[in-house]
Design a protein around this motif. Structure first.
Motif, short mmCIF file in Angstrom:
data_model
loop_
_atom_site.label_atom_id
_atom_site.label_comp_id
_atom_site.label_asym_id
_atom_site.label_seq_id
_atom_site.Cartn_x
_atom_site.Cartn_y
_atom_site.Cartn_z
N TYR A 1 95.50 99.70 1.75
CA TYR A 1 94.88 100.77 0.97
C TYR A 1 95.03 100.41 -0.51
N THR B 1 91.32 103.37 -0.95
CA THR B 1 90.31 102.96 0.03
C THR B 1 90.92 101.91 0.96
N LEU C 1 87.79 107.96 1.72
CA LEU C 1 88.72 107.89 0.59
C LEU C 1 89.89 108.83 0.81
N CYS D 1 92.27 107.22 -5.99
CA CYS D 1 91.53 107.13 -4.74
C CYS D 1 91.93 105.87 -3.99
N ARG E 1 83.59 104.28 4.74
CA ARG E 1 83.46 104.70 3.34
C ARG E 1 84.34 105.92 3.02
#
Length: 254
Positions: free
Chosen positions: A125, A109, A95, A107, A93
């Motif tokens: 990403y 991820t 960022l 952001c 989880r």
């Protein structure tokens, strides 16, 4: 520390170093990584929208600079509901937060996919806009003393339940925080302040949460046999929190 979290930490460190020096980004992925790509949010053009994509770290950083990149930070939760899930991919989880001039933060991820034929990983990403991101960037403090305290306690617990191997790991992490450079595990890192480096190295060493053979595997049952279930749960949760706080300080505060 698992590869997913380690990679995003190193990306953040490499990007911050490049920004501070005004240089190109220097990042070499581990051998088990076949491809790292970055999917940006769609951008409005004159008659259409396009969603740029970078096929490597260097290209991603260049595109971020064109967008007015000013800072990069790592965000990662300091606690989880189920530590057993940390042994699986895509569960950190974490960022990678990019702060731009004259536009909202982005952001990124990660999503890890395993290529079973080639025995390598592909990482994508994807950028999301964090509309509710606080106006002021968060600040993180040096948690060395709290980290050392929990390492001391959990080392004692590990020896009480006959997990001397884990006790040695916790002792090693403590030594790094005390300044013992002979125990450094990851010699190739961007040049960051000594305090930050010690915290990051200690976090890497002390992160024993995973799948088979990890602190999540046999130790809880061994603690149960000695009536130390509550102590195991308390110290394991606190250890994870201090590891994550150490990472947040080490990566972001320099």
């Amino acid at each position: 520390m698992n590869g997913e979290l380690y990679q995003i930490c190193c990306l953040a460190l490499a990007a911050k170093k490049a920004l501070k020096e005004g240089s190109t980004i220097s990042y070499v992925p581990d051998k088990y990584i076949k491809r790292i790509e970055f999917q940006f949010l769609p951008e409005k053009k004159l008659f259409h929208e396009s969603a740029p994509k970078a096929d490597n770290v260097g290209s991603w950083f260049e595109q971020c600079l064109k967008r007015g990149l000013q800072d990069v930070m790592l965000y990662v939760p300091v606690s989880v509901k189920d530590r057993n899930l940390l042994g699986f991919s895509n569960m950190s989880r974490s960022l990678l937060v990019c702060f731009f001039k004259n536009r909202s933060p982005g952001c990124f991820t990660p999503r890890w996919e395993f290529d079973s034929a080639q025995k390598v990983w592909h990482v994508l990403y994807t950028e999301y806009e964090w509309k509710d991101l606080p106006k002021d960037k968060p600040r993180f403090t040096d948690n060395s003393n709290d980290f050392k305290a929990v390492l001391t306690e959990i080392e004692k617990l590990a020896r009480m339940i006959a997990c001397d191997g884990f006790a040695g790991i916790f002792q090693k992490a403590f030594s790094v925080l005390e300044g013992d450079r002979d125990t450094i595990k990851n010699p190739v890192l961007p040049q960051i302040p000594e305090k930050n480096r010690r915290l990051f190295e200690a976090a890497c060493i002390a992160d024993v949460f995973g799948g088979m053979g990890s602190w999540n595997d046999s130790p809880p049952y061994m603690a149960h046999e000695k009536g130390l279930d509550n102590e195991y749960e308390r110290l394991s949760g606190e250890l994870l929190t201090q590891i994550r706080l150490a990472i947040l300080y080490a990566v972001n505060e320099w």
